[in-house]
Motif scaffolding. Structure first.
Motif, short mmCIF file in Angstrom:
data_model
loop_
_atom_site.label_atom_id
_atom_site.label_comp_id
_atom_site.label_asym_id
_atom_site.label_seq_id
_atom_site.Cartn_x
_atom_site.Cartn_y
_atom_site.Cartn_z
N GLY A 29 -14.67 -54.35 -7.58
CA GLY A 29 -15.32 -53.27 -6.83
C GLY A 29 -14.61 -51.95 -7.03
O GLY A 29 -15.24 -50.90 -7.18
N GLN A 30 -13.30 -51.99 -7.04
CA GLN A 30 -12.52 -50.77 -7.26
C GLN A 30 -12.74 -50.24 -8.68
O GLN A 30 -12.86 -49.03 -8.88
CB GLN A 30 -11.04 -51.05 -7.02
CG GLN A 30 -10.75 -51.36 -5.55
CD GLN A 30 -9.30 -51.66 -5.32
OE1 GLN A 30 -8.43 -50.94 -5.80
NE2 GLN A 30 -9.02 -52.72 -4.60
N VAL A 31 -12.82 -51.14 -9.65
CA VAL A 31 -13.08 -50.74 -11.02
C VAL A 31 -14.46 -50.09 -11.11
O VAL A 31 -14.64 -49.09 -11.81
CB VAL A 31 -12.94 -51.93 -11.99
CG1 VAL A 31 -13.46 -51.59 -13.38
CG2 VAL A 31 -11.48 -52.38 -12.06
N ALA A 32 -15.44 -50.63 -10.39
CA ALA A 32 -16.79 -50.04 -10.38
C ALA A 32 -16.76 -48.62 -9.83
O ALA A 32 -17.43 -47.73 -10.35
CB ALA A 32 -17.74 -50.91 -9.57
N ILE A 33 -15.95 -48.41 -8.78
CA ILE A 33 -15.82 -47.06 -8.21
C ILE A 33 -15.20 -46.11 -9.22
O ILE A 33 -15.67 -44.98 -9.41
CB ILE A 33 -14.95 -47.09 -6.92
CG1 ILE A 33 -15.65 -47.89 -5.82
CG2 ILE A 33 -14.58 -45.68 -6.47
CD1 ILE A 33 -16.85 -47.23 -5.22
N THR A 34 -14.14 -46.54 -9.89
CA THR A 34 -13.49 -45.66 -10.86
C THR A 34 -14.40 -45.39 -12.06
O THR A 34 -14.40 -44.28 -12.59
CB THR A 34 -12.13 -46.22 -11.31
OG1 THR A 34 -12.28 -47.51 -11.87
CG2 THR A 34 -11.14 -46.27 -10.17
N GLY A 62 -7.49 -46.81 -16.59
CA GLY A 62 -7.46 -45.94 -17.76
C GLY A 62 -7.41 -44.46 -17.44
O GLY A 62 -6.56 -44.00 -16.70
N ASN A 63 -8.35 -43.75 -17.99
CA ASN A 63 -8.39 -42.29 -17.86
C ASN A 63 -9.29 -41.86 -16.70
O ASN A 63 -10.12 -40.98 -16.84
CB ASN A 63 -8.86 -41.66 -19.16
CG ASN A 63 -10.24 -42.11 -19.57
OD1 ASN A 63 -10.78 -43.07 -19.01
ND2 ASN A 63 -10.81 -41.44 -20.55
N CYS A 64 -9.11 -42.45 -15.56
CA CYS A 64 -9.94 -42.15 -14.39
C CYS A 64 -9.62 -40.76 -13.84
O CYS A 64 -8.46 -40.39 -13.72
CB CYS A 64 -9.68 -43.20 -13.30
SG CYS A 64 -10.68 -42.92 -11.84
N PRO A 65 -10.66 -40.00 -13.50
CA PRO A 65 -10.41 -38.71 -12.85
C PRO A 65 -9.85 -38.92 -11.45
O PRO A 65 -9.97 -40.01 -10.88
CB PRO A 65 -11.79 -38.06 -12.79
CG PRO A 65 -12.75 -39.19 -12.89
CD PRO A 65 -12.07 -40.27 -13.67
N ASP A 66 -9.24 -37.90 -10.90
CA ASP A 66 -8.73 -37.95 -9.54
C ASP A 66 -9.89 -38.25 -8.58
O ASP A 66 -10.96 -37.65 -8.70
CB ASP A 66 -8.09 -36.61 -9.19
CG ASP A 66 -7.51 -36.59 -7.80
OD1 ASP A 66 -6.87 -37.59 -7.41
OD2 ASP A 66 -7.68 -35.58 -7.10
N ILE A 67 -9.68 -39.19 -7.64
CA ILE A 67 -10.69 -39.53 -6.64
C ILE A 67 -10.08 -39.26 -5.27
O ILE A 67 -9.31 -40.07 -4.76
CB ILE A 67 -11.14 -41.00 -6.73
CG1 ILE A 67 -11.66 -41.34 -8.12
CG2 ILE A 67 -12.20 -41.29 -5.67
CD1 ILE A 67 -11.98 -42.80 -8.33
N PRO A 68 -10.40 -38.12 -4.65
CA PRO A 68 -9.88 -37.85 -3.32
C PRO A 68 -10.38 -38.88 -2.31
O PRO A 68 -11.52 -39.34 -2.38
CB PRO A 68 -10.44 -36.46 -2.99
CG PRO A 68 -10.73 -35.85 -4.33
CD PRO A 68 -11.16 -37.00 -5.19
N VAL A 69 -9.50 -39.27 -1.39
CA VAL A 69 -9.84 -40.23 -0.34
C VAL A 69 -9.62 -39.55 1.00
O VAL A 69 -8.55 -39.02 1.27
CB VAL A 69 -8.95 -41.49 -0.45
CG1 VAL A 69 -9.26 -42.45 0.69
CG2 VAL A 69 -9.16 -42.18 -1.79
#
Length: 93
Positions: A29-34, A62-69
């Motif tokens: 699920g986390q990978v799907a979000i990223t 990998g090269n995931c953009p920043d995801i603010p939480v």
């Protein structure tokens, strides 16, 4: 019903994903979000999360953009100067 494998985002600006009702999440699920964040970034959009599950972890890949939480949806919306409508306040959105 088959799982959702693709969604189309139309419009501009930030997409806030409210996870306040989610009790937990798998690594998948986390990978799907990223992956969603990566695809949105490729389209010039940004993904932000509101109220991630208990342990507060997000495993970027990998090269995931920043995801603010954000702590909750109201905080996320206020970060963008948006207001909850009365139907959203009642959980009817």
């Amino acid at each position: 019903m088959p799982p959702l494998t693709r969604a189309v985002a139309r419009g501009t600006g930030v997409i806030i994903l409210d996870l306040s009702e989610l009790r937990g999440w798998s690594t998948e699920g986390q990978v799907a979000i990223t992956e969603a964040a990566r695809r949105l970034a490729g389209a010039g959009r940004r993904l932000e999360l509101a109220a991630i599950p208990a342990d507060g972890s997000l495993v970027p890949t990998g090269n995931c953009p920043d995801i603010p939480v954000h702590a909750d949806l109201a905080t996320a919306l206020s970060a963008h100067d948006r207001r909850l409508s009365s139907s959203e306040d009642d959980g009817q959105a």
